[in-house]
Design a protein around this motif. Structure first.
Motif, PDB file in Angstrom:
ATOM      1  N   PHE A   1       0.862  -1.179   0.000  1.00  0.00           N
ATOM      2  CA  PHE A   1       0.000   0.000   0.000  1.00  0.00           C
ATOM      3  C   PHE A   1       0.900   1.231   0.000  1.00  0.00           C
ATOM      4  N   ASP A   2       0.829   1.974  -1.106  1.00  0.00           N
ATOM      5  CA  ASP A   2       1.713   3.133  -1.287  1.00  0.00           C
ATOM      6  C   ASP A   2       0.831   4.381  -1.289  1.00  0.00           C
ATOM      7  N   GLY A   3       0.934   5.171  -0.232  1.00  0.00           N
ATOM      8  CA  GLY A   3       0.131   6.396  -0.165  1.00  0.00           C
ATOM      9  C   GLY A   3      -1.294   6.153   0.310  1.00  0.00           C
ATOM     10  N   TYR A   4      -1.562   5.023   0.856  1.00  0.00           N
ATOM     11  CA  TYR A   4      -2.865   4.705   1.445  1.00  0.00           C
ATOM     12  C   TYR A   4      -2.590   3.862   2.673  1.00  0.00           C
ATOM     13  N   PRO A   5      -3.197   4.065   3.801  1.00  0.00           N
ATOM     14  CA  PRO A   5      -4.228   5.052   4.109  1.00  0.00           C
ATOM     15  C   PRO A   5      -3.667   6.453   4.389  1.00  0.00           C
ATOM     16  N   ARG A   6      -4.473   7.446   4.061  1.00  0.00           N
ATOM     17  CA  ARG A   6      -4.069   8.844   4.241  1.00  0.00           C
ATOM     18  C   ARG A   6      -4.662   9.495   5.472  1.00  0.00           C
ATOM     19  N   ASN A   7      -5.662   8.890   6.048  1.00  0.00           N
ATOM     20  CA  ASN A   7      -6.204   9.414   7.306  1.00  0.00           C
ATOM     21  C   ASN A   7      -6.653   8.229   8.174  1.00  0.00           C
ATOM     22  N   VAL A   8      -6.974   8.534   9.436  1.00  0.00           N
ATOM     23  CA  VAL A   8      -7.264   7.450  10.380  1.00  0.00           C
ATOM     24  C   VAL A   8      -8.495   6.653   9.941  1.00  0.00           C
ATOM     25  N   GLU A   9      -9.461   7.350   9.376  1.00  0.00           N
ATOM     26  CA  GLU A   9     -10.664   6.655   8.892  1.00  0.00           C
ATOM     27  C   GLU A   9     -10.292   5.581   7.874  1.00  0.00           C
ATOM     28  N   GLN A  10      -9.410   5.956   6.944  1.00  0.00           N
ATOM     29  CA  GLN A  10      -8.991   4.996   5.910  1.00  0.00           C
ATOM     30  C   GLN A  10      -8.191   3.850   6.522  1.00  0.00           C
ATOM     31  N   ALA A  11      -7.415   4.159   7.573  1.00  0.00           N
ATOM     32  CA  ALA A  11      -6.624   3.109   8.233  1.00  0.00           C
ATOM     33  C   ALA A  11      -7.553   2.084   8.872  1.00  0.00           C
ATOM     34  N   ILE A  12      -8.602   2.573   9.519  1.00  0.00           N
ATOM     35  CA  ILE A  12      -9.577   1.678  10.155  1.00  0.00           C
ATOM     36  C   ILE A  12     -10.295   0.868   9.076  1.00  0.00           C
ATOM     37  N   ASN A  13     -10.658   1.568   8.001  1.00  0.00           N
ATOM     38  CA  ASN A  13     -11.350   0.924   6.892  1.00  0.00           C
ATOM     39  C   ASN A  13     -10.503  -0.187   6.266  1.00  0.00           C
ATOM     40  N   LEU A  14      -9.212   0.096   6.097  1.00  0.00           N
ATOM     41  CA  LEU A  14      -8.319  -0.907   5.510  1.00  0.00           C
ATOM     42  C   LEU A  14      -8.274  -2.147   6.396  1.00  0.00           C
ATOM     43  N   GLU A  15      -8.208  -1.911   7.717  1.00  0.00           N
ATOM     44  CA  GLU A  15      -8.161  -3.042   8.636  1.00  0.00           C
ATOM     45  C   GLU A  15      -9.428  -3.901   8.518  1.00  0.00           C
ATOM     46  N   ILE A  16     -10.558  -3.226   8.389  1.00  0.00           N
ATOM     47  CA  ILE A  16     -11.835  -3.948   8.269  1.00  0.00           C
ATOM     48  C   ILE A  16     -11.842  -4.798   7.000  1.00  0.00           C
ATOM     49  N   ILE A  17     -11.435  -4.179   5.870  1.00  0.00           N
ATOM     50  CA  ILE A  17     -11.448  -4.918   4.593  1.00  0.00           C
ATOM     51  C   ILE A  17     -10.472  -6.101   4.648  1.00  0.00           C
ATOM     52  N   LEU A  18      -9.270  -5.868   5.190  1.00  0.00           N
ATOM     53  CA  LEU A  18      -8.282  -6.955   5.241  1.00  0.00           C
ATOM     54  C   LEU A  18      -8.789  -8.096   6.122  1.00  0.00           C
ATOM     55  N   ASN A  19      -9.362  -7.747   7.280  1.00  0.00           N
ATOM     56  CA  ASN A  19      -9.906  -8.780   8.183  1.00  0.00           C
ATOM     57  C   ASN A  19     -10.966  -9.605   7.485  1.00  0.00           C
ATOM     58  N   GLU A  20     -11.815  -8.898   6.742  1.00  0.00           N
ATOM     59  CA  GLU A  20     -12.918  -9.560   6.057  1.00  0.00           C
ATOM     60  C   GLU A  20     -12.401 -10.658   5.120  1.00  0.00           C
ATOM     61  N   PHE A  21     -11.221 -10.416   4.529  1.00  0.00           N
ATOM     62  CA  PHE A  21     -10.682 -11.384   3.578  1.00  0.00           C
ATOM     63  C   PHE A  21      -9.470 -12.122   4.150  1.00  0.00           C
ATOM     64  N   ASN A  22      -9.427 -12.211   5.495  1.00  0.00           N
ATOM     65  CA  ASN A  22      -8.394 -12.999   6.180  1.00  0.00           C
ATOM     66  C   ASN A  22      -6.974 -12.602   5.832  1.00  0.00           C
ATOM     67  N   GLN A  23      -6.742 -11.300   5.744  1.00  0.00           N
ATOM     68  CA  GLN A  23      -5.387 -10.832   5.473  1.00  0.00           C
ATOM     69  C   GLN A  23      -5.001  -9.807   6.521  1.00  0.00           C
ATOM     70  N   SER A  24      -3.711  -9.444   6.529  1.00  0.00           N
ATOM     71  CA  SER A  24      -3.269  -8.450   7.513  1.00  0.00           C
ATOM     72  C   SER A  24      -2.082  -7.665   6.952  1.00  0.00           C
ATOM     73  N   ILE A  25      -1.602  -6.728   7.758  1.00  0.00           N
ATOM     74  CA  ILE A  25      -0.417  -5.953   7.384  1.00  0.00           C
ATOM     75  C   ILE A  25       0.782  -6.574   8.111  1.00  0.00           C
ATOM     76  N   GLY A  26       1.793  -6.981   7.342  1.00  0.00           N
ATOM     77  CA  GLY A  26       2.975  -7.601   7.949  1.00  0.00           C
ATOM     78  C   GLY A  26       3.989  -6.574   8.417  1.00  0.00           C
ATOM     79  N   HIS A  27       4.118  -5.484   7.651  1.00  0.00           N
ATOM     80  CA  HIS A  27       5.073  -4.424   8.005  1.00  0.00           C
ATOM     81  C   HIS A  27       4.513  -3.061   7.654  1.00  0.00           C
ATOM     82  N   THR A  28       4.714  -2.108   8.543  1.00  0.00           N
ATOM     83  CA  THR A  28       4.433  -0.710   8.213  1.00  0.00           C
ATOM     84  C   THR A  28       5.776   0.010   8.234  1.00  0.00           C
ATOM     85  N   ILE A  29       6.165   0.545   7.079  1.00  0.00           N
ATOM     86  CA  ILE A  29       7.475   1.207   6.973  1.00  0.00           C
ATOM     87  C   ILE A  29       7.259   2.695   6.764  1.00  0.00           C
ATOM     88  N   PHE A  30       7.830   3.469   7.659  1.00  0.00           N
ATOM     89  CA  PHE A  30       7.662   4.931   7.612  1.00  0.00           C
ATOM     90  C   PHE A  30       8.934   5.569   7.068  1.00  0.00           C
TER      91      PHE A  30
END
Ligand code: ADP
Length: 213
Positions: free
Chosen positions: A83-112
């Motif tokens: 994910f490059d340039g997404y999520p851009r705000n906290v709402e999108q971060a929460i939304n991404l987590e919901i979508i990933l959970n729904e399809f049994n996936q997750s974030i392995g690394h967050t690189i800042f």
């Protein structure tokens, strides 16, 4: 595993994503490119997006979510998305987590990729993006590579929003809306901060080390 590349505009997210895609066989998901590609594909959704963009309107969360889901559920990309340039705000971060959970996936690394505004101004003012392969080069630092670009140098174009005034506005937006996303991810053990002012190759090596773990 899926990865989030996070940082201000011009931090080098796209540049690094290109290397990860090649070396680790990943799929780069930039919502900007996703939207532009949908327009290029001439789908019904694409013409809806084009109309919104050409009228200077924001594309709704609903549309972005639809496109995100299409990529996340694509088996070819399963657990291989940057994910490059997404999520851009906290709402999108929460939304991404919901979508990933729904399809049994997750974030392995967050690189800042952390970079100061001074450096960002220089990088963005020189940024050239290929309208065919989306490769990013810099008019100041990559003169040779631009000349030898496989799609032809004429396809490397400056983005309309890459001017100083817009850069400053985008940086300010990042500071207010996107920085709180950092607080959302920073508490996780898979969060890593990298000095984005380093050379491209040095950053790539650090990212490769992280992805080996
Ligand atoms: P982002 O995707 O984070 O907005 P880009 O990857 O498009 O940033 O990089 C912005 C500009 O800076 C591009 O012209 C790119 O070639 C250049 N660039 C990226 N990373 C570095 C780096 N570590 N050092 C010098 N220039 C860089």
């Amino acid at each position: 595993m899926n990865i989030i590349l996070f940082g201000p505009p011009g931090a080098g997210k796209g540049t690094q994503a290109q290397f990860i895609v090649k070396k680790h066989n990943y799929f780069q998901l930039s919502t900007g490119n996703l939207l532009r590609n949908e327009v290029k594909l001439n789908t019904e959704l694409g013409s809806e997006i084009e109309e919104l963009i050409s009228n200077g309107k924001f594309v709704s969360d609903e549309i972005v979510n639809k496109l995100l889901k299409q990529s996340i559920t694509n088996l070819k990309f399963r657990d291989r998305i940057i994910f490059d340039g997404y999520p851009r705000n906290v709402e999108q971060a929460i939304n991404l987590e919901i979508i990933l959970n729904e399809f049994n996936q997750s974030i392995g690394h967050t690189i800042f990729l952390n970079v100061s505004r001074d450096i960002i101004e220089k990088r963005i003012m020189g940024r050239m993006t290929c309208d065919i392969c989306n490769m990013t080069l810099n008019a100041y630092f990559n003169k040779k590579e631009i000349e030898l670009h496989p799609c032809g140098a004429e396809h490397l174009k400056k983005r309309k929003d890459d001017n100083l005034e817009v850069v400053i506005a985008r940086y300010d937006t990042y500071m207010t809306a996107t920085k709180p996303v950092l607080d959302f991810y920073i508490k996780n053990s898979n969060f890593t901060e990298i000095d984005g002012a380093d050379e491209i190759g040095q950053i790539t090596n650090k990212i490769n080390d992280i992805l080996k773990v």
